[in-house]
Design a protein around this motif. Structure first.
Motif, PDB file in Angstrom:
ATOM      1  N   ALA A 214     -13.512 -46.917  33.105  1.00 21.25           N
ATOM      2  CA  ALA A 214     -13.782 -46.268  34.391  1.00 21.25           C
ATOM      3  C   ALA A 214     -13.448 -44.776  34.413  1.00 21.25           C
ATOM      4  O   ALA A 214     -13.563 -44.128  35.448  1.00 21.25           O
ATOM      5  CB  ALA A 214     -12.992 -46.982  35.488  1.00 21.25           C
ATOM      6  N   GLY A 215     -13.016 -44.210  33.296  1.00 22.53           N
ATOM      7  CA  GLY A 215     -12.653 -42.793  33.336  1.00 22.53           C
ATOM      8  C   GLY A 215     -11.994 -42.337  32.049  1.00 22.53           C
ATOM      9  O   GLY A 215     -12.447 -42.685  30.955  1.00 22.53           O
ATOM     10  N   HIS A 216     -10.910 -41.581  32.192  1.00 23.96           N
ATOM     11  CA  HIS A 216     -10.211 -41.057  31.029  1.00 23.96           C
ATOM     12  C   HIS A 216      -8.703 -41.273  31.148  1.00 23.96           C
ATOM     13  O   HIS A 216      -8.156 -41.246  32.252  1.00 23.96           O
ATOM     14  CB  HIS A 216     -10.462 -39.549  30.868  1.00 23.96           C
ATOM     15  CG  HIS A 216     -11.849 -39.194  30.446  1.00 23.96           C
ATOM     16  ND1 HIS A 216     -12.836 -38.889  31.361  1.00 23.96           N
ATOM     17  CD2 HIS A 216     -12.430 -39.102  29.215  1.00 23.96           C
ATOM     18  CE1 HIS A 216     -13.954 -38.626  30.695  1.00 23.96           C
ATOM     19  NE2 HIS A 216     -13.736 -38.743  29.407  1.00 23.96           N
ATOM     20  N   ALA A 217      -8.061 -41.485  30.017  1.00 22.96           N
ATOM     21  CA  ALA A 217      -6.604 -41.464  29.933  1.00 22.96           C
ATOM     22  C   ALA A 217      -6.235 -40.267  29.063  1.00 22.96           C
ATOM     23  O   ALA A 217      -6.858 -40.035  28.018  1.00 22.96           O
ATOM     24  CB  ALA A 217      -6.087 -42.753  29.318  1.00 22.96           C
ATOM     25  N   LEU A 218      -5.257 -39.498  29.522  1.00 15.68           N
ATOM     26  CA  LEU A 218      -4.937 -38.233  28.867  1.00 15.68           C
ATOM     27  C   LEU A 218      -3.450 -38.171  28.527  1.00 15.68           C
ATOM     28  O   LEU A 218      -2.608 -38.646  29.293  1.00 15.68           O
ATOM     29  CB  LEU A 218      -5.273 -37.068  29.807  1.00 15.68           C
ATOM     30  CG  LEU A 218      -6.684 -37.050  30.392  1.00 15.68           C
ATOM     31  CD1 LEU A 218      -6.746 -36.126  31.600  1.00 15.68           C
ATOM     32  CD2 LEU A 218      -7.680 -36.618  29.333  1.00 15.68           C
ATOM     33  N   ARG A 219      -3.156 -37.567  27.384  1.00 18.55           N
ATOM     34  CA  ARG A 219      -1.767 -37.337  27.019  1.00 18.55           C
ATOM     35  C   ARG A 219      -1.662 -35.915  26.470  1.00 18.55           C
ATOM     36  O   ARG A 219      -2.414 -35.541  25.565  1.00 18.55           O
ATOM     37  CB  ARG A 219      -1.330 -38.345  25.961  1.00 18.55           C
ATOM     38  CG  ARG A 219       0.144 -38.228  25.624  1.00 18.55           C
ATOM     39  CD  ARG A 219       0.530 -39.240  24.570  1.00 18.55           C
ATOM     40  NE  ARG A 219       1.976 -39.262  24.356  1.00 18.55           N
ATOM     41  CZ  ARG A 219       2.575 -39.922  23.369  1.00 18.55           C
ATOM     42  NH1 ARG A 219       1.855 -40.635  22.533  1.00 18.55           N
ATOM     43  NH2 ARG A 219       3.889 -39.876  23.235  1.00 18.55           N
ATOM     44  N   LEU A 220      -0.734 -35.173  27.005  1.00 18.41           N
ATOM     45  CA  LEU A 220      -0.546 -33.773  26.606  1.00 18.41           C
ATOM     46  C   LEU A 220       0.867 -33.588  26.072  1.00 18.41           C
ATOM     47  O   LEU A 220       1.839 -33.965  26.726  1.00 18.41           O
ATOM     48  CB  LEU A 220      -0.756 -32.861  27.823  1.00 18.41           C
ATOM     49  CG  LEU A 220      -0.521 -31.358  27.608  1.00 18.41           C
ATOM     50  CD1 LEU A 220      -1.553 -30.772  26.654  1.00 18.41           C
ATOM     51  CD2 LEU A 220      -0.563 -30.615  28.935  1.00 18.41           C
ATOM     52  N   ARG A 221       0.945 -33.038  24.868  1.00 18.00           N
ATOM     53  CA  ARG A 221       2.266 -32.786  24.279  1.00 18.00           C
ATOM     54  C   ARG A 221       2.372 -31.345  23.793  1.00 18.00           C
ATOM     55  O   ARG A 221       1.452 -30.843  23.151  1.00 18.00           O
ATOM     56  CB  ARG A 221       2.490 -33.728  23.090  1.00 18.00           C
ATOM     57  CG  ARG A 221       2.868 -35.123  23.519  1.00 18.00           C
ATOM     58  CD  ARG A 221       2.900 -36.068  22.353  1.00 18.00           C
ATOM     59  NE  ARG A 221       1.552 -36.452  21.951  1.00 18.00           N
ATOM     60  CZ  ARG A 221       1.285 -37.279  20.937  1.00 18.00           C
ATOM     61  NH1 ARG A 221       2.274 -37.775  20.216  1.00 18.00           N
ATOM     62  NH2 ARG A 221       0.046 -37.595  20.641  1.00 18.00           N
ATOM     63  N   PHE A 222       3.474 -30.725  24.104  1.00 25.62           N
ATOM     64  CA  PHE A 222       3.758 -29.408  23.536  1.00 25.62           C
ATOM     65  C   PHE A 222       5.253 -29.125  23.663  1.00 25.62           C
ATOM     66  O   PHE A 222       5.963 -29.807  24.410  1.00 25.62           O
ATOM     67  CB  PHE A 222       2.918 -28.297  24.190  1.00 25.62           C
ATOM     68  CG  PHE A 222       3.151 -28.097  25.677  1.00 25.62           C
ATOM     69  CD1 PHE A 222       2.399 -28.789  26.610  1.00 25.62           C
ATOM     70  CD2 PHE A 222       4.099 -27.190  26.135  1.00 25.62           C
ATOM     71  CE1 PHE A 222       2.599 -28.596  27.977  1.00 25.62           C
ATOM     72  CE2 PHE A 222       4.290 -26.985  27.489  1.00 25.62           C
ATOM     73  CZ  PHE A 222       3.545 -27.700  28.410  1.00 25.62           C
ATOM     74  N   GLY A 223       5.708 -28.162  22.935  1.00 32.10           N
ATOM     75  CA  GLY A 223       7.125 -27.819  22.995  1.00 32.10           C
ATOM     76  C   GLY A 223       7.329 -26.384  22.568  1.00 32.10           C
ATOM     77  O   GLY A 223       6.403 -25.741  22.077  1.00 32.10           O
ATOM     78  N   GLY A 224       8.532 -25.914  22.762  1.00 31.95           N
ATOM     79  CA  GLY A 224       8.834 -24.550  22.341  1.00 31.95           C
ATOM     80  C   GLY A 224      10.006 -24.000  23.114  1.00 31.95           C
ATOM     81  O   GLY A 224      10.718 -24.726  23.800  1.00 31.95           O
TER      82      GLY A 224
END
Ligand SMILES: [Zn+2]
Ligand SMILES: [Zn+2]
Length: 173
Positions: free
Chosen positions: A58-68
């Protein structure tokens, strides 16, 4: 050549079919964060981030990773301070859903606002206090001198006689 800067991602253009996923390594600038009365930001080069996009029925699943490292002023003494942060955020967007939980505030008409999401996720990931060092002694509340630069134990004000009180005592005697 500078890496491409991303602000938005058109999810439809990824042309994923249900059950498929893709991983994007990107660079973007989450901008300045106002936090605890100060401005904090990542280095000028921006942030290297990893975005996982999965197409669901039915859509999208999103995962965002970053660091600093996030830099700004120490919350106690105002000297330069840096703190390491790791962000791992997830969103689900099912445009046809009437359930608010399944509608991402960062996706509109199939376009992900990466900058807004990263900005909010970063604000949640920051520690409650950003300090130049864990044992920062802060500023003297009376004269404003940095207690890191003087002997904090011997720096006192109550021993100094207040000239107005001395005058009052004189009058009372
Ligand atoms: Zn400090
Ligand atoms: Zn003082």
């Amino acid at each position: 050549m500078a890496a491409a800067q991303y602000h938005t991602i058109d999810l439809a253009r990824l042309s994923l079919s249900s059950g498929q996923g893709t991983r994007l390594d990107l660079r973007f600038d989450p901008g300045e964060l106002e936090f605890g009365g100060g401005d904090y930001r990542f280095g000028d080069a921006g942030v290297e981030a990893r975005l996982d996009v999965s197409r669901t029925a039915a859509g999208h699943a999103l995962r965002l990773r970053f660091g600093g490292l996030v830099a700004g002023a120490c919350m106690r003494c105002l000297e330069p301070a840096e703190v390491g942060v790791e962000v791992d955020a997830r969103e689900v967007d099912q445009p046809a859903s009437r359930d608010e939980e399944l509608l991402s505030p960062y996706v509109s008409d199939g376009v992900l606002d990466l900058t807004a999401w990263a900005h909010d996720a970063l604000a949640l990931a920051l520690p409650p206090q950003i300090l130049c060092r864990p044992e920062c002694a802060g500023l003297c509340p009376v004269c404003g001198v940095s207690l890191n630069e003087v002997d904090a134990d011997s720096h006192r004000h109550e021993s100094a006689p207040d000239p107005r009180l001395a005058k009052l005592r004189e009058l009372l005697d």
